[in-house]
Motif scaffolding. Structure first.
Motif, PDB file in Angstrom:
ATOM      1  N   VAL A 207     -39.013 -13.334  -6.128  1.00  0.00           N
ATOM      2  CA  VAL A 207     -39.248 -13.978  -7.375  1.00  0.00           C
ATOM      3  C   VAL A 207     -37.848 -15.289  -7.418  1.00  0.00           C
ATOM      4  CG1 VAL A 207     -39.593 -12.061  -8.835  1.00  0.00           C
ATOM      5  CG2 VAL A 207     -37.495 -12.401  -8.389  1.00  0.00           C
ATOM      6  N   SER A 208     -37.992 -16.007  -8.393  1.00  0.00           N
ATOM      7  CA  SER A 208     -37.112 -17.252  -8.441  1.00  0.00           C
ATOM      8  C   SER A 208     -35.953 -16.995  -9.159  1.00  0.00           C
ATOM      9  CB  SER A 208     -37.813 -18.373  -9.016  1.00  0.00           C
ATOM     10  OG  SER A 208     -38.964 -18.963  -8.101  1.00  0.00           O
ATOM     11  N   ALA A 209     -35.062 -17.501  -8.916  1.00  0.00           N
ATOM     12  CA  ALA A 209     -33.806 -17.072  -9.845  1.00  0.00           C
ATOM     13  C   ALA A 209     -33.914 -18.046 -11.264  1.00  0.00           C
ATOM     14  CB  ALA A 209     -32.496 -18.162  -9.158  1.00  0.00           C
ATOM     15  N   PRO A 210     -33.399 -17.398 -12.120  1.00  0.00           N
ATOM     16  CA  PRO A 210     -32.558 -16.357 -12.260  1.00  0.00           C
ATOM     17  C   PRO A 210     -32.987 -15.098 -12.401  1.00  0.00           C
ATOM     18  CG  PRO A 210     -32.536 -17.265 -14.548  1.00  0.00           C
ATOM     19  CD  PRO A 210     -33.481 -18.183 -13.736  1.00  0.00           C
ATOM     20  N   HIS A 211     -32.130 -14.058 -11.532  1.00  0.00           N
ATOM     21  CA  HIS A 211     -32.892 -12.837 -11.452  1.00  0.00           C
ATOM     22  C   HIS A 211     -31.774 -11.868 -11.036  1.00  0.00           C
ATOM     23  CE1 HIS A 211     -36.103  -9.759 -11.413  1.00  0.00           C
ATOM     24  NE2 HIS A 211     -35.546  -9.325 -10.206  1.00  0.00           N
ATOM     25  N   THR A 212     -31.783 -10.477 -11.512  1.00  0.00           N
ATOM     26  CA  THR A 212     -30.736  -9.560 -10.917  1.00  0.00           C
ATOM     27  C   THR A 212     -31.583  -8.409 -10.548  1.00  0.00           C
ATOM     28  OG1 THR A 212     -30.378  -8.700 -13.262  1.00  0.00           O
ATOM     29  CG2 THR A 212     -28.988 -10.503 -12.302  1.00  0.00           C
ATOM     30  N   PHE A 213     -31.132  -7.456  -9.525  1.00  0.00           N
ATOM     31  CA  PHE A 213     -31.399  -6.259  -9.372  1.00  0.00           C
ATOM     32  C   PHE A 213     -30.238  -5.301  -8.877  1.00  0.00           C
ATOM     33  CE2 PHE A 213     -32.110  -3.767  -5.344  1.00  0.00           C
ATOM     34  CZ  PHE A 213     -33.209  -2.753  -5.905  1.00  0.00           C
ATOM     35  N   SER A 214     -30.277  -4.215  -9.424  1.00  0.00           N
ATOM     36  CA  SER A 214     -29.207  -3.195  -9.195  1.00  0.00           C
ATOM     37  C   SER A 214     -29.644  -1.941  -8.577  1.00  0.00           C
ATOM     38  CB  SER A 214     -28.456  -2.910 -10.355  1.00  0.00           C
ATOM     39  OG  SER A 214     -28.048  -4.083 -11.246  1.00  0.00           O
ATOM     40  N   GLN A 215     -28.637  -1.623  -7.716  1.00  0.00           N
ATOM     41  CA  GLN A 215     -28.857  -0.064  -7.152  1.00  0.00           C
ATOM     42  C   GLN A 215     -27.704   0.501  -6.888  1.00  0.00           C
ATOM     43  OE1 GLN A 215     -31.991   1.179  -5.552  1.00  0.00           O
ATOM     44  NE2 GLN A 215     -30.899   3.117  -5.220  1.00  0.00           N
ATOM     45  N   THR A 216     -27.664   2.049  -7.305  1.00  0.00           N
ATOM     46  CA  THR A 216     -26.290   2.818  -7.182  1.00  0.00           C
ATOM     47  C   THR A 216     -26.672   3.615  -5.825  1.00  0.00           C
ATOM     48  OG1 THR A 216     -26.129   2.946  -9.388  1.00  0.00           O
ATOM     49  CG2 THR A 216     -25.037   4.555  -8.012  1.00  0.00           C
ATOM     50  N   PHE A 217     -25.652   3.877  -4.938  1.00  0.00           N
ATOM     51  CA  PHE A 217     -25.447   4.400  -3.704  1.00  0.00           C
ATOM     52  C   PHE A 217     -24.725   5.618  -3.649  1.00  0.00           C
ATOM     53  CE2 PHE A 217     -26.642  -0.020  -2.972  1.00  0.00           C
ATOM     54  CZ  PHE A 217     -27.643   0.006  -1.736  1.00  0.00           C
ATOM     55  N   SER A 218     -25.438   6.611  -3.623  1.00  0.00           N
ATOM     56  CA  SER A 218     -24.802   7.913  -3.970  1.00  0.00           C
ATOM     57  C   SER A 218     -24.893   8.911  -2.544  1.00  0.00           C
ATOM     58  CB  SER A 218     -25.902   8.869  -4.707  1.00  0.00           C
ATOM     59  OG  SER A 218     -25.664   8.070  -5.997  1.00  0.00           O
ATOM     60  N   THR A 219     -25.327   8.054  -1.591  1.00  0.00           N
ATOM     61  CA  THR A 219     -25.291   9.025  -0.213  1.00  0.00           C
ATOM     62  C   THR A 219     -24.539   8.167   0.906  1.00  0.00           C
ATOM     63  OG1 THR A 219     -27.246  10.188  -0.784  1.00  0.00           O
ATOM     64  CG2 THR A 219     -26.724  10.147   1.687  1.00  0.00           C
ATOM     65  N   PRO A 220     -23.752   8.585   1.593  1.00  0.00           N
ATOM     66  CA  PRO A 220     -23.068   7.930   2.762  1.00  0.00           C
ATOM     67  C   PRO A 220     -24.112   7.627   3.774  1.00  0.00           C
ATOM     68  CG  PRO A 220     -21.754   9.786   2.185  1.00  0.00           C
ATOM     69  CD  PRO A 220     -23.121   9.890   1.376  1.00  0.00           C
ATOM     70  N   GLY A 221     -23.747   6.191   4.367  1.00  0.00           N
ATOM     71  CA  GLY A 221     -24.585   5.692   5.492  1.00  0.00           C
ATOM     72  C   GLY A 221     -24.783   4.175   5.594  1.00  0.00           C
ATOM     73  N   THR A 222     -25.431   3.668   6.445  1.00  0.00           N
ATOM     74  CA  THR A 222     -25.491   2.190   6.584  1.00  0.00           C
ATOM     75  C   THR A 222     -26.751   1.570   6.167  1.00  0.00           C
ATOM     76  OG1 THR A 222     -23.602   2.108   8.247  1.00  0.00           O
ATOM     77  CG2 THR A 222     -25.447   0.247   8.440  1.00  0.00           C
ATOM     78  N   TYR A 223     -27.095   0.814   5.120  1.00  0.00           N
ATOM     79  CA  TYR A 223     -28.190   0.418   4.699  1.00  0.00           C
ATOM     80  C   TYR A 223     -28.318  -0.972   5.034  1.00  0.00           C
ATOM     81  CZ  TYR A 223     -27.783   4.782   1.831  1.00  0.00           C
ATOM     82  OH  TYR A 223     -27.532   5.870   1.247  1.00  0.00           O
ATOM     83  N   LEU A 224     -29.420  -1.156   5.427  1.00  0.00           N
ATOM     84  CA  LEU A 224     -29.861  -2.710   5.863  1.00  0.00           C
ATOM     85  C   LEU A 224     -30.854  -3.124   5.084  1.00  0.00           C
ATOM     86  CD1 LEU A 224     -30.041  -1.763   9.863  1.00  0.00           C
ATOM     87  CD2 LEU A 224     -28.046  -2.581   8.641  1.00  0.00           C
ATOM     88  N   TYR A 225     -30.850  -4.490   4.798  1.00  0.00           N
ATOM     89  CA  TYR A 225     -31.898  -5.035   4.029  1.00  0.00           C
ATOM     90  C   TYR A 225     -32.105  -6.588   4.412  1.00  0.00           C
ATOM     91  CZ  TYR A 225     -28.039  -7.008   1.202  1.00  0.00           C
ATOM     92  OH  TYR A 225     -26.972  -7.653   0.974  1.00  0.00           O
ATOM     93  N   PHE A 226     -33.137  -7.158   3.940  1.00  0.00           N
ATOM     94  CA  PHE A 226     -33.613  -8.571   4.270  1.00  0.00           C
ATOM     95  C   PHE A 226     -34.331  -9.282   3.277  1.00  0.00           C
ATOM     96  CE2 PHE A 226     -36.764  -6.319   6.123  1.00  0.00           C
ATOM     97  CZ  PHE A 226     -37.923  -7.122   6.129  1.00  0.00           C
ATOM     98  N   CYS A 227     -34.386 -10.504   3.178  1.00  0.00           N
ATOM     99  CA  CYS A 227     -35.385 -11.209   2.268  1.00  0.00           C
ATOM    100  C   CYS A 227     -36.504 -11.555   3.100  1.00  0.00           C
ATOM    101  CB  CYS A 227     -34.827 -12.546   1.890  1.00  0.00           C
ATOM    102  SG  CYS A 227     -35.821 -13.712   0.930  1.00  0.00           S
ATOM    103  N   VAL A 228     -37.610 -11.076   2.591  1.00  0.00           N
ATOM    104  CA  VAL A 228     -38.910 -11.481   3.358  1.00  0.00           C
ATOM    105  C   VAL A 228     -39.324 -13.162   3.463  1.00  0.00           C
ATOM    106  CG1 VAL A 228     -39.867  -9.058   2.820  1.00  0.00           C
ATOM    107  CG2 VAL A 228     -40.426 -11.310   1.405  1.00  0.00           C
TER     108      VAL A 228
END
Length: 244
Positions: A207-228
């Motif tokens: 989606v185009s700006a402006p926009h927001t997205f939130s996520q709460t991280f409740s479990t330890p670990g290394t999380y990877l992500y990217f923009c398609v």
């Protein structure tokens, strides 16, 4: 009579010379000339990120921001050097060039010392440089353990497109369990796509700006992500969240 006329003529010449000197050598009254359109200046850009509080040894919730101007216009391509004082303190990135809006941002990882800390943004040759920032670091361990501990400060990651420089900013963060991360679309068209294991819920289609997205991280670990649109799991616009 002739001598009197000569004296009057000399007086007129002196008065004319004095008037030219007062108005400038070209005879025009510039009133001081105004601001130099080629001069660089640097200052905090609102919201600047100054005056935050956070946990010692952790990233602050919001990035620091400065704006660089040439005259009265944004200065694109100005080199900004970020630095922070204190044991273990760092800035990411520590060197950046400004975008078309003249803005540079950097994420402040606080040092391990509790109390007042300081960071700065320096631009060579710019008036107002270095630009100073202050923060207060609290001792770790105030939020309790377990899954939902609401004592941790939220973290903001910007999704930027400054003249084609698409990126997550900061791209890599380390947070305590129970932290909420908010991605804020500042410019361009992007998404947040998780990859690998552990994973989290992504933001969906680009989606185009402006926009927001939130996520709460409740479990330890290394999380990877990217923009398609601008990245992949192995390159381009991608990020890492370490939850500990």
């Amino acid at each position: 009579m002739v001598g009197a006329n000569r004296n009057i003529g000399r007086t007129a010449v002196l008065l004319a010379a004095t008037a030219l000197t007062a108005c400038g050598s070209n005879g025009s009254d510039l009133g001081g000339g105004g601001p130099d359109p080629s001069a660089l200046s640097a200052a905090r850009s609102q919201p600047s990120g100054d005056g935050q509080s956070g946990t010692a040894g952790q990233d602050l919730a919001n990035p620091l921001r400065v704006v660089v101007l040439r005259g009265a216009a944004p200065a694109a391509g100005a080199v900004v050097t970020w630095s922070a004082t204190g044991t273990g303190a760092s800035m990411t990135p520590n060197v950046e060039t400004t975008g078309p809006d003249g803005i540079s941002t950097s994420m402040w990882h606080l040092g391990s010392d509790v109390g007042a800390q300081q960071a700065q943004a320096a631009v060579t040759g710019a008036e107002g440089s270095p630009v100073l920032f202050a923060a207060t670091a609290a001792a770790p361990g105030g939020g309790g353990g377990g899954g939902g501990g609401g004592g941790s400060s939220p973290v903001t990651i910007q999704l930027r497109d400054d003249g084609g420089n698409n990126r997550f900013e900061p791209a890599n963060v380390t947070i305590p369990v129970g932290t909420t991360v908010t991605w804020n679309w500042v410019g361009g068209i992007h998404n947040v796509m998780p990859t690998g294991n552990p994973a989290f819920t992504g933001s969906g289609n680009p989606v185009s700006a402006p926009h927001t997205f939130s996520q709460t991280f409740s479990t330890p670990g290394t999380y990877l992500y990217f923009c398609v649109v601008h990245g992949s799991p192995s390159g381009g616009m991608r990020g890492t969240i370490v939850v500990q």
